[in-house]
Design a protein around this motif. Structure first.
Motif, PDB file in Angstrom:
ATOM      1  N   SER A  67       0.818  -1.215   0.000  1.00 13.34           N
ATOM      2  CA  SER A  67       0.000   0.000   0.000  1.00 13.34           C
ATOM      3  C   SER A  67       0.855   1.269   0.000  1.00 13.34           C
ATOM      4  N   LEU A  68       0.388   2.263  -0.726  1.00 12.36           N
ATOM      5  CA  LEU A  68       1.000   3.599  -0.705  1.00 12.36           C
ATOM      6  C   LEU A  68       0.242   4.544   0.224  1.00 12.36           C
ATOM      7  N   THR A  69      -0.804   4.016   0.919  1.00 11.86           N
ATOM      8  CA  THR A  69      -1.640   4.885   1.754  1.00 11.86           C
ATOM      9  C   THR A  69      -1.922   4.350   3.158  1.00 11.86           C
ATOM     10  N   THR A  70      -1.498   3.122   3.478  1.00  9.55           N
ATOM     11  CA  THR A  70      -1.871   2.505   4.753  1.00  9.55           C
ATOM     12  C   THR A  70      -0.676   1.805   5.401  1.00  9.55           C
ATOM     13  N   LEU A  71      -0.503   2.045   6.691  1.00 11.91           N
ATOM     14  CA  LEU A  71       0.490   1.312   7.485  1.00 11.91           C
ATOM     15  C   LEU A  71      -0.181   0.829   8.768  1.00 11.91           C
ATOM     16  N   GLY A  72       0.147  -0.375   9.161  1.00 14.12           N
ATOM     17  CA  GLY A  72      -0.377  -0.916  10.409  1.00 14.12           C
ATOM     18  C   GLY A  72       0.755  -1.405  11.289  1.00 14.12           C
ATOM     19  N   SER A  73       0.455  -1.571  12.563  1.00 16.47           N
ATOM     20  CA  SER A  73       1.427  -2.137  13.496  1.00 16.47           C
ATOM     21  C   SER A  73       0.683  -2.786  14.653  1.00 16.47           C
ATOM     22  N   ASN A  74       1.383  -3.677  15.353  1.00 20.07           N
ATOM     23  CA  ASN A  74       0.816  -4.344  16.520  1.00 20.07           C
ATOM     24  C   ASN A  74       1.943  -4.571  17.514  1.00 20.07           C
ATOM     25  N   TRP A  75       1.593  -4.760  18.786  1.00 21.12           N
ATOM     26  CA  TRP A  75       2.615  -4.875  19.820  1.00 21.12           C
ATOM     27  C   TRP A  75       2.100  -5.687  20.993  1.00 21.12           C
ATOM     28  N   SER A  76       3.046  -6.102  21.829  1.00 15.42           N
ATOM     29  CA  SER A  76       2.741  -6.834  23.060  1.00 15.42           C
ATOM     30  C   SER A  76       2.267  -5.851  24.123  1.00 15.42           C
ATOM     31  N   ALA A  77       1.551  -6.360  25.105  1.00 14.01           N
ATOM     32  CA  ALA A  77       1.069  -5.521  26.207  1.00 14.01           C
ATOM     33  C   ALA A  77       2.208  -5.188  27.164  1.00 14.01           C
ATOM     34  N   ALA A  78       2.224  -3.963  27.648  1.00 14.48           N
ATOM     35  CA  ALA A  78       3.176  -3.535  28.676  1.00 14.48           C
ATOM     36  C   ALA A  78       2.590  -3.849  30.052  1.00 14.48           C
ATOM     37  N   THR A  79       3.432  -3.772  31.074  1.00  9.38           N
ATOM     38  CA  THR A  79       2.967  -4.014  32.436  1.00  9.38           C
ATOM     39  C   THR A  79       3.316  -2.826  33.326  1.00  9.38           C
ATOM     40  N   ASP A  80       2.495  -2.613  34.347  1.00 12.59           N
ATOM     41  CA  ASP A  80       2.732  -1.564  35.339  1.00 12.59           C
ATOM     42  C   ASP A  80       1.899  -1.921  36.568  1.00 12.59           C
ATOM     43  N   ALA A  81       2.460  -1.720  37.745  1.00 13.58           N
ATOM     44  CA  ALA A  81       1.760  -2.067  38.987  1.00 13.58           C
ATOM     45  C   ALA A  81       0.410  -1.369  39.104  1.00 13.58           C
TER      46      ALA A  81
END
Length: 176
Positions: A67-81
């Motif tokens: 695509s010349l018009t769309t970018l996607g991304s995904n990631w793992s969940a972060a943690t915090d108390a």
């Protein structure tokens, strides 16, 4: 009578605190004013071992995008108390959200993926996705960046000729 005080929480451990002030008038009468509870959170969100920021909106990681018009991304969940308040992502031509910024830091609520549309991308350019987590106190965790996705929207060029032999094209062959 207004009472105010300042408390630098950087030097205390994370936890819940109640502040008490003793107020004394000119005659010597005293009273204790208590306020709180206050939650002190000096710890930034963390990415667990094995966490990744990946290119492509679906789980997994892509190397190329057509695509010349769309970018996607995904990631793992972060943690915090104290939990995660939100994730922010940025898309750019260099890792670390440097270079030409395609999408500036943008809140993504608690979603672990994003799809940005309506972009103007360059053929052959590598685009990187970086994400950071923020906790309820506003502490910002370290950046986690992808390894990049390259825009390749061009169709392959077909060859001008296809030979069915090792040299020039042959129409038939004989064997004995």
């Amino acid at each position: 009578v207004a009472i105010s005080c300042t408390w630098d929480t950087a030097a205390v451990a994370d936890g819940t605190y109640t502040l008490e002030q003793t107020v004394t008038d000119l005659v010597g009468n005293s009273t204790i004013v208590s306020t709180g509870p206050f939650l002190v959170d000096n710890t930034v969100p963390a990415w667990p071992g094995g966490s990744f920021s990946r290119d492509g909106a679906a789980a997994g990681d892509i190397t190329w995008t057509p695509s010349l018009t769309t970018l996607g991304s995904n990631w793992s969940a972060a943690t915090d108390a104290n939990g995660i308040n939100r994730y922010e992502f940025c898309l750019s031509t260099l890792t670390g959200c440097a270079g030409a910024i395609t999408v500036p830091w943008t809140s993504n609520a608690l979603a672990l993926n994003q799809t940005s549309t309506g972009l103007t991308l360059t053929e052959g350019q590598i685009y990187f996705s970086c994400v950071r987590a923020l906790d309820p106190a506003g502490n910002t965790g370290a950046l986690m960046c992808s390894d990049g996705q390259t825009v390749d929207s061009l169709l392959p060029v077909p060859p001008t000729a296809v030979n069915d032999g090792t040299a020039a094209d042959i129409d038939w062959t004989t064997t004995s």
